[in-house]
Design a protein around this motif. Structure first.
Motif, PDB file in Angstrom:
ATOM      1  N   GLY A 114     -38.557  54.105  29.626  1.00  0.00           N
ATOM      2  CA  GLY A 114     -38.862  55.121  30.622  1.00  0.00           C
ATOM      3  C   GLY A 114     -37.923  55.121  31.814  1.00  0.00           C
ATOM      4  O   GLY A 114     -36.912  54.415  31.846  1.00  0.00           O
ATOM      5  N   THR A 115     -38.252  55.939  32.823  1.00  0.00           N
ATOM      6  CA  THR A 115     -37.462  56.035  34.045  1.00  0.00           C
ATOM      7  C   THR A 115     -38.394  56.288  35.229  1.00  0.00           C
ATOM      8  O   THR A 115     -39.566  56.646  35.064  1.00  0.00           O
ATOM      9  N   GLN A 116     -37.836  56.125  36.418  1.00  0.00           N
ATOM     10  CA  GLN A 116     -38.518  56.542  37.650  1.00  0.00           C
ATOM     11  C   GLN A 116     -37.937  57.888  38.087  1.00  0.00           C
ATOM     12  O   GLN A 116     -37.435  58.052  39.193  1.00  0.00           O
ATOM     13  N   ALA A 117     -38.053  58.858  37.206  1.00  0.00           N
ATOM     14  CA  ALA A 117     -37.394  60.150  37.409  1.00  0.00           C
ATOM     15  C   ALA A 117     -37.975  60.953  38.566  1.00  0.00           C
ATOM     16  O   ALA A 117     -37.321  61.895  39.040  1.00  0.00           O
ATOM     17  N   LEU A 118     -39.168  60.610  39.036  1.00  0.00           N
ATOM     18  CA  LEU A 118     -39.794  61.376  40.108  1.00  0.00           C
ATOM     19  C   LEU A 118     -39.516  60.803  41.491  1.00  0.00           C
ATOM     20  O   LEU A 118     -40.021  61.325  42.486  1.00  0.00           O
ATOM     21  N   ARG A 119     -38.771  59.716  41.593  1.00  0.00           N
ATOM     22  CA  ARG A 119     -38.412  59.201  42.909  1.00  0.00           C
ATOM     23  C   ARG A 119     -37.597  60.262  43.651  1.00  0.00           C
ATOM     24  O   ARG A 119     -36.801  60.967  43.043  1.00  0.00           O
ATOM     25  N   PRO A 120     -37.815  60.425  44.953  1.00  0.00           N
ATOM     26  CA  PRO A 120     -38.571  59.583  45.892  1.00  0.00           C
ATOM     27  C   PRO A 120     -40.047  59.967  46.046  1.00  0.00           C
ATOM     28  O   PRO A 120     -40.745  59.398  46.871  1.00  0.00           O
ATOM     29  N   PHE A 121     -40.521  60.926  45.255  1.00  0.00           N
ATOM     30  CA  PHE A 121     -41.904  61.388  45.406  1.00  0.00           C
ATOM     31  C   PHE A 121     -42.901  60.423  44.770  1.00  0.00           C
ATOM     32  O   PHE A 121     -44.063  60.358  45.177  1.00  0.00           O
ATOM     33  N   SER A 122     -42.454  59.686  43.758  1.00  0.00           N
ATOM     34  CA  SER A 122     -43.319  58.712  43.109  1.00  0.00           C
ATOM     35  C   SER A 122     -42.453  57.629  42.478  1.00  0.00           C
ATOM     36  O   SER A 122     -41.404  57.935  41.885  1.00  0.00           O
ATOM     37  N   ASN A 123     -42.894  56.370  42.599  1.00  0.00           N
ATOM     38  CA  ASN A 123     -42.184  55.259  41.968  1.00  0.00           C
ATOM     39  C   ASN A 123     -42.736  54.938  40.584  1.00  0.00           C
ATOM     40  O   ASN A 123     -42.352  53.947  39.965  1.00  0.00           O
ATOM     41  N   ARG A 124     -43.625  55.776  40.100  1.00  0.00           N
ATOM     42  CA  ARG A 124     -44.254  55.534  38.795  1.00  0.00           C
ATOM     43  C   ARG A 124     -43.219  55.625  37.676  1.00  0.00           C
ATOM     44  O   ARG A 124     -42.357  56.505  37.662  1.00  0.00           O
ATOM     45  N   TRP A 125     -43.322  54.666  36.744  1.00  0.00           N
ATOM     46  CA  TRP A 125     -42.462  54.713  35.568  1.00  0.00           C
ATOM     47  C   TRP A 125     -43.017  55.731  34.589  1.00  0.00           C
ATOM     48  O   TRP A 125     -44.204  55.694  34.245  1.00  0.00           O
ATOM     49  N   ILE A 126     -42.164  56.632  34.142  1.00  0.00           N
ATOM     50  CA  ILE A 126     -42.554  57.632  33.150  1.00  0.00           C
ATOM     51  C   ILE A 126     -41.959  57.202  31.812  1.00  0.00           C
ATOM     52  O   ILE A 126     -40.745  57.245  31.610  1.00  0.00           O
ATOM     53  N   ALA A 127     -42.822  56.748  30.920  1.00  0.00           N
ATOM     54  CA  ALA A 127     -42.375  56.251  29.618  1.00  0.00           C
ATOM     55  C   ALA A 127     -43.342  56.771  28.564  1.00  0.00           C
ATOM     56  O   ALA A 127     -44.422  56.206  28.367  1.00  0.00           O
ATOM     57  N   LEU A 128     -42.985  57.855  27.910  1.00  0.00           N
ATOM     58  CA  LEU A 128     -43.903  58.486  26.961  1.00  0.00           C
ATOM     59  C   LEU A 128     -43.994  57.720  25.644  1.00  0.00           C
ATOM     60  O   LEU A 128     -44.984  57.829  24.940  1.00  0.00           O
ATOM     61  N   GLY A 129     -42.959  56.965  25.304  1.00  0.00           N
ATOM     62  CA  GLY A 129     -43.060  55.994  24.228  1.00  0.00           C
ATOM     63  C   GLY A 129     -43.237  56.546  22.829  1.00  0.00           C
ATOM     64  O   GLY A 129     -43.968  55.954  22.035  1.00  0.00           O
ATOM     65  N   PHE A 130     -42.545  57.633  22.478  1.00  0.00           N
ATOM     66  CA  PHE A 130     -42.626  58.036  21.074  1.00  0.00           C
ATOM     67  C   PHE A 130     -41.260  58.319  20.447  1.00  0.00           C
ATOM     68  O   PHE A 130     -41.176  58.801  19.314  1.00  0.00           O
ATOM     69  N   ILE A 131     -40.184  57.975  21.178  1.00  0.00           N
ATOM     70  CA  ILE A 131     -38.837  58.039  20.613  1.00  0.00           C
ATOM     71  C   ILE A 131     -38.164  56.690  20.844  1.00  0.00           C
ATOM     72  O   ILE A 131     -38.169  56.168  21.960  1.00  0.00           O
ATOM     73  N   ASN A 132     -37.582  56.120  19.799  1.00  0.00           N
ATOM     74  CA  ASN A 132     -36.909  54.838  19.929  1.00  0.00           C
ATOM     75  C   ASN A 132     -35.651  54.976  20.796  1.00  0.00           C
ATOM     76  O   ASN A 132     -35.044  56.052  20.837  1.00  0.00           O
ATOM     77  N   THR A 133     -35.277  53.895  21.491  1.00  0.00           N
ATOM     78  CA  THR A 133     -34.073  53.938  22.328  1.00  0.00           C
ATOM     79  C   THR A 133     -32.868  54.378  21.505  1.00  0.00           C
ATOM     80  O   THR A 133     -32.053  55.192  21.961  1.00  0.00           O
TER      81      THR A 133
END
Length: 325
Positions: free
Chosen positions: A116-135
């Motif tokens: 995942g990523t912290q793509a919503l920073r600076p609005f949120s530090n939450r990690w967004i990791a949907l977890g259904f595609i392999n790296t």
């Protein structure tokens, strides 16, 4: 995604850009746009240089600030500006648009894997990791290779890659539905499930799972939709004492706790010190959990040594934690 797939996507995006006649008819502009999409498709991962400093710094910042909204805007502007300055007398607009789009796509596709990523920073530090595609997903990478071959034999790259991406959208939907079915099955079986962390493997039919219930952690594998429990651990809260408080002040432990969402801990007392070990349950390889944070603390609550990262043998871990006599 892995570096190779990100770069493949950048090349594909450069091919799609030829839909613009101004780019298709100007080889120099096409080259500038292609450079922009290739570099832009990898730019957010420039933070891998942080490994040179320490694992703790890398862990805290990889896919963090470099994948945030401000940095996404910065990468597109910075890379396209450098290209524009290096290759004068070109229109800046097309270079910027396609380079910026490559950066956005990089961050977007990263949210679908388990890291995942912290793509919503600076609005949120939450990690967004949907977890259904392999790296590294062989289907996605192979689709791009096929696209390059078709482009190489003379087919229109815009049509080729837009067609491939339309198919890949369906593939993403399929993988999402697979994960959703597993989570539903687990929820119905356990009833008190608080969270399911799914990590797809390269094998389309095998998934790694970490499940959190009210009082337990379960580590499982799903094979062809059949879920097999591998390990079960009691869910024991961290003690509220001076030892754990000291451990949390260590930079390696703090980095681990800021990133790991499913972990257990062990406290082992030795003659001269106490070891506090945090073990991430999301990653398992041959009955070993390689992603850990370990800190050794003296009787006087001094931190003697610590480590965080991926290690695959106890001997190597102890080498990194070597305490001088």
């Amino acid at each position: 995604m892995d570096t190779a797939t990100h770069i493949a996507m950048g090349i594909a995006l450069g091919g799609i850009a030829t839909a613009d006649p101004a780019i298709a008819e100007n080889p120099v502009l096409f080259s500038a746009v292609m450079i922009g999409t290739i570099v832009g498709s990898h730019a957010p991962d420039f933070d891998t240089v942080l490994k040179l400093k320490s694992n703790a710094v890398y862990l805290r910042h990889h896919r963090g600030i470099t994948h945030s909204i401000p940095l996404v805007l910065f990468w597109g502007w910075f890379i396209s500006s450098l290209i524009y300055l290096a290759i004068p007398n070109l229109s800046y607009g097309p270079i910027y648009r396609w380079t910026a789009l490559a950066v956005v796509i990089h961050v977007f596709v990263d949210i679908f894997n388990a890291y995942g990523t912290q793509a919503l920073r600076p609005f949120s530090n939450r990690w967004i990791a949907l977890g259904f595609i392999n790296t590294f997903d062989p289907v996605i990478f192979t689709a791009h290779i096929i696209g390059f071959v078709l482009w190489g034999i003379g087919l229109n790259p815009t049509i080729v890659f837009l067609s491939i991406y339309a198919i890949l959208v369906l593939y993403y939907i399929k993988r999402y539905l697979q994960k959703k079915a597993m989570v539903k099955k687990l929820t119905l079986y356990y009833g008190d499930v608080e969270g399911v962390y799914a990590s797809p493997t390269i094998n389309q039919n095998i998934w790694r799972l970490a499940i959190t219930t009210n009082d337990s952690f379960y580590v499982a594998r799903a094979i062809d939709g059949n879920i097999q429990i591998v390990h079960k651990f009691d869910r024991v809260p961290l003690p509220n004492n001076r030892l754990i408080a000291t451990a949390k002040t260590d930079k390696n432990v703090a980095a681990f706790l800021s990133f790991s969402s499913v972990y257990r801990y062990e406290i082992t007392e030795y003659d001269r010190y106490t070891e506090v070990r945090f073990i991430d349950l999301r990653y398992r390889a041959k009955d070993h959990y390689p992603f850990v944070a370990v800190v050794n603390i003296s009787e006087n609550l001094d931190i003697l040594s610590s480590f965080t990262g991926w290690v695959f043998s106890e001997d190597k871990l102890q080498d990194k934690l070597l305490i001088e006599e």
